[in-house]
Write a protein that holds these residues in place. Structure first.
Motif, short mmCIF file in Angstrom:
data_model
loop_
_atom_site.label_atom_id
_atom_site.label_comp_id
_atom_site.label_asym_id
_atom_site.label_seq_id
_atom_site.Cartn_x
_atom_site.Cartn_y
_atom_site.Cartn_z
N ASP A 53 4.27 3.18 4.73
CA ASP A 53 4.17 2.39 6.21
C ASP A 53 3.30 1.59 6.20
N GLN A 54 3.08 0.35 6.75
CA GLN A 54 1.92 -0.47 7.25
C GLN A 54 1.92 -0.23 8.87
N THR A 55 1.10 0.57 9.39
CA THR A 55 0.91 0.80 10.52
C THR A 55 -0.36 0.25 11.11
N LYS A 56 -1.46 0.08 10.16
CA LYS A 56 -2.56 -0.71 10.47
C LYS A 56 -2.44 -2.34 10.55
N THR A 57 -1.99 -2.70 11.87
CA THR A 57 -1.44 -4.27 11.79
C THR A 57 -2.63 -4.78 12.74
N ALA A 58 -2.74 -6.24 12.61
CA ALA A 58 -3.58 -7.01 13.36
C ALA A 58 -2.91 -7.47 14.52
N VAL A 59 -3.53 -8.16 15.39
CA VAL A 59 -3.01 -8.68 16.74
C VAL A 59 -1.87 -9.71 16.42
N ASN A 60 -0.84 -9.69 17.06
CA ASN A 60 0.21 -10.41 16.81
C ASN A 60 1.17 -10.05 15.35
#
Length: 662
Positions: free
Chosen positions: A590-597
């Motif tokens: 899973d990619q939970t380290k997301t950027a704004v928007n």
């Protein structure tokens, strides 16, 4: 997770073995002959032969996407580019025979690289900065595509190869052929290829469940299901070369015509028609003086790219460019190195109502040197490069008066390798890199329909500065091979295309702005291959790969967008006599380290299996290969892709092919 931990522990246990030593030569990127100039580089990979045949896909990004530390932009099956340790676009240099591809692939995610993977002899990958040798755009790494159309050695007689394959995921066929003929120290080369691929099959819906929920289609319209709309590709490639081999060197020229027509997955009404004509000149002369050898390489390209909407050309992209390198190879006792000059000149223009880039000329001139000193068990290295860049925006009715920007980029590196013995070595490197903003980052301003975005550049952008460190450990014997790399790269004024969350009133497209921030990239790569058993002439090996990369804005602590989540691959390879087989399972977290928007991306498993059989004759060799990708037809979406919500990765794909050598 238990499987991942077990295989990692098993791989690391190989350090305890001291088997027969096998240490392969490492080649300088873009050079056709063995060299020890950059042996200290901890992250170099060369893919060729059966390994290239197993991994080859239509786009370069998809071909390399399972290499440790390398992913793909996943912008459909035709135009995906490699992403190295979280960096892509203008920070990863794509070379053809040691020179830039001179196309428009860095200007937009939908622009394909103008090379057919079917006719490549090998692919070389360098992870980490190589700016001191190949320019400021190599801050993230280098991918070199070797065609060998110009020969550096003479081979008497006639040699030819033919390859043909069919695949079910797009009902496609691909065919390629090459011929080499040598007589009286002359070498003649001809190669060509053709592809005809229909729309790509996908497991379920094109749009994700999140997209279908947030933005339902109007009444009467149906969701695309089972196929990825507008993902077709038709491609033709033809090349020829001639070389003269002398006692003290060689001189050769080649010509390549490449044409591709493919759909833009971002817009079902847009088709791209791309053509490139490319000339190359390569030469080498053994001087015997201060420089043992002097080499010259030059490429001249004319590139044309039409974005056709509903049968009419909406935008026309042109790029005329030249890249030239002159290198002197020195070797004096324990000191060896390369020094040279390099020029890169291009004129880029976009025409039409949908053009979002102005007519721009870019000129780069560089001086560089790299030296390596070997002493007992240690090797020391140092390199430097200075690169002035001049970017001029030409006057036009759409973009205003002429504007010129000048930058001077400085690059330097230090490296050290300690060989504990013939089996184990520890390498470290430090580099300082400056990259000037390119013309797109400076001057973009308008709707880019093929990618579904409104791009806004900024003429106030300044140079990026990057400081990188890397530590690598290698253990290599007959039965056990392992490479572990840890790295960190800190950027001042990192340039990135940031989703603002706003929508352009005229086009209705989401607005993306080029901005700058201080950023930190760090992570690790792991590759292992361990012999499990040898029985009755056959060998069974366990192969593992792991990579992790993180990237943050160091001021705000927020994540940088489009960074790959952790990935782990475990596989088995078996070979005996004339046949070999393999199976691999890749887990993407899973990619939970997301950027704004930016939205989260779910984890997935992909399973591939392959088989290869050789039929050898006295003067001929026939190879039959088959492969099944994504055996369980898993719906997978890449976090790196800007189209992840509307374009999943391909579904189950059966591939059958043969290769004949005469």
């Amino acid at each position: 997770m238990k499987l991942i931990i077990f295989t990692l522990v098993f791989s690391l246990s190989s350090f305890a073995h001291e088997d027969e030593i096998i240490l392969p030569n490492v080649e300088v990127v873009g050079h056709q002959e063995n060299s020890s100039l950059v042996d200290f580089i901890p992250s170099i990979t060369k893919i060729q032969g059966k390994e290239l045949q197993k991994k080859r896909q239509t786009s370069l990004g998809d071909t390399l996407q399972n290499e440790a530390g390398v992913t793909s932009t996943s912008f459909g099956p035709s135009s995906s580019r490699p992403v190295i340790r979280g960096l892509d676009g203008d920070r990863v240099r794509i070379l053809q025979n040691g020179l830039g591809t001179l196309d428009a692939s860095t200007q937009s995610l939908d622009h394909a690289i103008s090379v057919d993977t079917l006719t490549l002899e090998s692919i070389e990958i360098v992870r980490g900065p190589m700016s001191l040798l190949y320019g400021s755009s190599a801050v993230g790494g280098v991918v070199n595509l070797v065609t060998n159309r110009v020969h550096s050695r003479f081979e008497e007689g006639f040699h030819s190869e033919f390859i043909s394959q069919a695949e079910t995921v797009n009902k496609g066929t691909s065919h390629g052929a090459l011929m080499n003929y040598g007589k009286n120290n002359w070498m003649v080369h001809i190669d060509g290829s053709t592809r005809n691929l229909m729309d790509q099959r996908i497991p379920k819906y094109a749009r994700s469940s999140r997209e279908r929920s947030d933005d339902p289609l109007p009444t009467g319209e149906s969701e695309a299901e089972g196929k990825l709309p507008n993902s077709f590709n038709k491609q033709d490639n033809l090349a020829t070369g001639v070389s003269r081999i002398f006692d003290k060197g060689y001189l050769g020229v080649s010509f390549n015509h490449f044409q591709s027509k493919y759909g833009s997955v971002a817009d079902q009404e847009v088709m791209i028609n791309m053509t490139q004509n490319r000339f190359e000149l390569h030469g080498e002369y053994k001087t015997g003086g201060l420089f043992e050898k002097v080499r010259i390489k030059s490429a001249q390209s004319n590139y044309l790219h039409k974005e056709i909407e509903n049968g009419a050309t909406g935008t026309l992209f042109k790029n005329e460019g030249n890249e030239t390198r002159v290198e002197g190879i020195n070797k004096n006792g324990k000191l060896s190195g390369v020094s040279g000059i390099q020029t890169q000149i291009s004129l880029f223009q976009a025409e039409g109502d949908e053009a979002f880039l102005p007519k721009t000329s870019t000129q780069k001139y560089a001086l560089f040197t790299y030296q390596e000193l070997k002493k007992d068990k240690q090797t020391y290295s140092a390199g430097a490069r200075v690169e002035p860049t001049m970017i001029s925006k030409k006057a036009s009715t759409n973009f205003g008066i002429k504007n010129e920007k000048n930058f001077t980029s400085m690059n330097g590196s230090l490296g050290h390798q300690f060989r504990f013995n013939d089996v184990n070595s520890l390498s470290s490197s430090f580099s300082f890199t400056e990259r000037a903003p390119n013309f797109q980052e400076l001057y973009a301003g308008g709707a880019h329909l093929a990618t579904g975005t409104f791009e806004q550049g900024d003429t106030k952008l300044t140079k990026e500065r990057a400081y990188a460190v890397e530590l690598s450990f290698k253990h290599q014997t007959k039965g056990h091979q392992i490479t572990v790399n840890g790295y960190s790269q800190a950027f001042n004024n990192f340039i990135f295309l940031n989703p603002t969350g706003a929508t352009d009133g005229g086009s209705g497209l989401p607005v993306f702005e080029y901005g700058q921030a201080n950023a930190l990239f760090y992570g690790a790569d792991l590759e292992t291959k361990n012999l499990l058993s040898e029985y009755d002439g056959g060998t069974l090996s366990l192969v593992n790969k792991f990579d992790l990369v993180r990237a943050k804005d160091t001021k705000t602590g927020k994540n940088i967008p489009r960074i790959s989540p952790p990935r782990f691959t475990a596989g088995l390879e078996y070979s005996k006599d004339k046949w070999s087989s393999d199976i691999e399972v890749q887990y993407v977290a899973d990619q939970t380290k997301t950027a704004v928007n930016e939205t989260r991306t779910r984890s997935y498993y992909l399973t591939n299996i392959g088989y290869h059989y050789d039929i050898l004759g006295e003067t001929t060799a026939l190879s039959i290969f088959t492969r099944v990708r994504n055996i369980f037809d898993v719906e997978a979406r890449s976090h790196i892709s800007t189209l992840k919500e509307i374009a999943p990765l391909p579904g189950r794909n059966f591939i059958l092919g043969l290769q004949l050598q005469i």
